[in-house]
Motif scaffolding. Sequence first.
Motif, PDB file in Angstrom:
ATOM      1  N   ALA A   1       0.864  -1.227  -0.074  1.00 48.38           N
ATOM      2  CA  ALA A   1       0.088  -0.201  -0.003  1.00 48.38           C
ATOM      3  C   ALA A   1       1.080   1.198   0.078  1.00 48.38           C
ATOM      4  N   LEU A   2       1.961   1.428   0.936  1.00 48.02           N
ATOM      5  CA  LEU A   2       2.961   2.348   0.914  1.00 48.02           C
ATOM      6  C   LEU A   2       3.622   2.613  -0.355  1.00 48.02           C
ATOM      7  N   VAL A   3       3.822   1.548  -0.990  1.00 52.09           N
ATOM      8  CA  VAL A   3       4.667   1.600  -2.186  1.00 52.09           C
ATOM      9  C   VAL A   3       3.893   2.056  -3.307  1.00 52.09           C
ATOM     10  N   LEU A   4       2.511   1.590  -3.568  1.00 52.70           N
ATOM     11  CA  LEU A   4       1.628   2.008  -4.505  1.00 52.70           C
ATOM     12  C   LEU A   4       1.370   3.582  -4.364  1.00 52.70           C
ATOM     13  N   ALA A   5       1.215   4.006  -3.036  1.00 51.07           N
ATOM     14  CA  ALA A   5       1.027   5.389  -2.716  1.00 51.07           C
ATOM     15  C   ALA A   5       2.097   6.389  -2.998  1.00 51.07           C
ATOM     16  N   VAL A   6       3.385   5.739  -2.888  1.00 51.42           N
ATOM     17  CA  VAL A   6       4.550   6.512  -3.574  1.00 51.42           C
ATOM     18  C   VAL A   6       4.331   6.456  -5.152  1.00 51.42           C
ATOM     19  N   VAL A   7       4.098   5.616  -5.821  1.00 47.72           N
ATOM     20  CA  VAL A   7       3.952   5.482  -7.465  1.00 47.72           C
ATOM     21  C   VAL A   7       3.154   6.820  -7.719  1.00 47.72           C
ATOM     22  N   PHE A   8       1.694   6.671  -6.986  1.00 49.62           N
ATOM     23  CA  PHE A   8       0.633   7.639  -7.258  1.00 49.62           C
ATOM     24  C   PHE A   8       1.254   9.113  -7.161  1.00 49.62           C
ATOM     25  N   VAL A   9       2.017   9.190  -6.036  1.00 49.11           N
ATOM     26  CA  VAL A   9       2.642  10.667  -5.734  1.00 49.11           C
ATOM     27  C   VAL A   9       3.674  10.994  -6.593  1.00 49.11           C
ATOM     28  N   VAL A  10       4.463  10.192  -6.957  1.00 50.50           N
ATOM     29  CA  VAL A  10       5.672  10.771  -8.220  1.00 50.50           C
ATOM     30  C   VAL A  10       4.873  10.925  -9.191  1.00 50.50           C
ATOM     31  N   TRP A  11       4.119   9.811  -9.888  1.00 48.52           N
ATOM     32  CA  TRP A  11       3.292  10.076 -10.998  1.00 48.52           C
ATOM     33  C   TRP A  11       2.485  11.324 -11.173  1.00 48.52           C
ATOM     34  N   TYR A  12       1.809  11.558 -10.046  1.00 45.84           N
ATOM     35  CA  TYR A  12       1.059  12.956  -9.959  1.00 45.84           C
ATOM     36  C   TYR A  12       1.911  14.218 -10.174  1.00 45.84           C
ATOM     37  N   ARG A  13       3.057  14.314  -9.315  1.00 45.94           N
ATOM     38  CA  ARG A  13       3.905  15.264  -9.375  1.00 45.94           C
ATOM     39  C   ARG A  13       4.792  15.753 -10.693  1.00 45.94           C
ATOM     40  N   ARG A  14       4.796  14.375 -11.315  1.00 41.53           N
ATOM     41  CA  ARG A  14       5.680  14.534 -12.518  1.00 41.53           C
ATOM     42  C   ARG A  14       4.717  14.960 -13.743  1.00 41.53           C
ATOM     43  N   GLU A  15       3.456  14.399 -13.907  1.00 43.23           N
ATOM     44  CA  GLU A  15       2.588  14.383 -15.050  1.00 43.23           C
ATOM     45  C   GLU A  15       1.431  15.254 -14.669  1.00 43.23           C
ATOM     46  N   ARG A  16       0.893  15.727 -13.575  1.00 46.71           N
ATOM     47  CA  ARG A  16       0.148  16.477 -12.868  1.00 46.71           C
ATOM     48  C   ARG A  16      -1.482  15.615 -13.053  1.00 46.71           C
ATOM     49  N   THR A  17      -1.529  14.500 -13.346  1.00 51.17           N
ATOM     50  CA  THR A  17      -2.645  13.837 -13.476  1.00 51.17           C
ATOM     51  C   THR A  17      -2.456  12.166 -13.223  1.00 51.17           C
ATOM     52  N   LEU A  18      -3.573  11.422 -12.828  1.00 52.77           N
ATOM     53  CA  LEU A  18      -3.341  10.041 -12.708  1.00 52.77           C
ATOM     54  C   LEU A  18      -4.509   9.327 -13.585  1.00 52.77           C
ATOM     55  N   SER A  19      -5.032  10.430 -14.496  1.00 57.21           N
ATOM     56  CA  SER A  19      -6.082   9.881 -15.360  1.00 57.21           C
ATOM     57  C   SER A  19      -5.582   8.680 -16.190  1.00 57.21           C
ATOM     58  N   ILE A  20      -6.470   7.845 -16.459  1.00 57.97           N
ATOM     59  CA  ILE A  20      -5.946   6.554 -17.589  1.00 57.97           C
ATOM     60  C   ILE A  20      -6.482   7.181 -19.043  1.00 57.97           C
ATOM     61  N   HIS A  21      -7.072   8.216 -19.026  1.00 54.68           N
ATOM     62  CA  HIS A  21      -7.590   8.652 -20.342  1.00 54.68           C
ATOM     63  C   HIS A  21      -6.537   9.582 -21.032  1.00 54.68           C
ATOM     64  N   SER A  22      -5.478   9.689 -20.261  1.00 51.63           N
ATOM     65  CA  SER A  22      -4.390  10.294 -21.050  1.00 51.63           C
ATOM     66  C   SER A  22      -2.853   9.544 -21.001  1.00 51.63           C
TER      67      SER A  22
END
Length: 276
Positions: A126-147
Amino acid sequence: MTYELSETPQAAPGGTTPARHGHRLRWNKVPEVTAYFWIIKVLCTTVGETAADLLNEKAGLGLTGVSVLMSVLLAAVLVVQFRTTSYRAGVYWLAVALISVVGTLISDNLTDNMGVPLETSTTVFALVLAVVFVVWYRRERTLSIHSIDTTSRESFYWLAVLFTFALGTAAGDLASEGMNLGYWLSAVLFALVIAAVAVAHFALGLDAVWSFWIAYILTRPLGASIGDYLSQPNAAGGLGLGTVVTSVLFLAVIVGLVVYLTVTRRDVAEPESVAR
């Protein structure tokens, strides 16, 4: 298909924001979220659970050997997936099926070979997944699968998918075995939680992106519980169909649906205009 600008263009005089030279448009690399998406996703998670058990029992390679073999196959399929320029149903769902198996094996290795408690592995994933989401969002500014239209976003997407499967496996085992809920009751529990997420999204306005990822995580233990219930012997609380019958049955349904989607393209969005 859905396509978007990889980067947000600067506004031009007059308020328009035309695409600048050098901003390449790419097709979205993942399917639209439809009923077919969730059906195949649950089926893949079920196959991931039963196929991992089947390979571990029948292949004679041991848990570590099977893990290495399936990881190599997954890497090869992901190379093909990354090299495609748009969503291809067969390649995409083959990658999901293999990543389901690998995610299951990662969790099983920690529990069976290393003796890591399910509570610990669930928390760590759960913590590793949270880190992936945080880094993903900070880099791309979205977690949407439509982009999912750049290599960077696709990399984050598949990394997140891998850890959702590992987390779902550990959480499912924790519920069904660690808490002694049993396979059938665990499946009902996770189905009810998924239903609650759907209600929260459609009736209460829960953010679509977070609704998707929460449901995506929860479908893993749901599918795993269903797979265990069908394949495990009666003495262990299952129906006793065995891993071979269960895996073949669900694989046949997956193949049929993927062929149908490949022909009809019902999970591929029509092209949309470039954002103004």
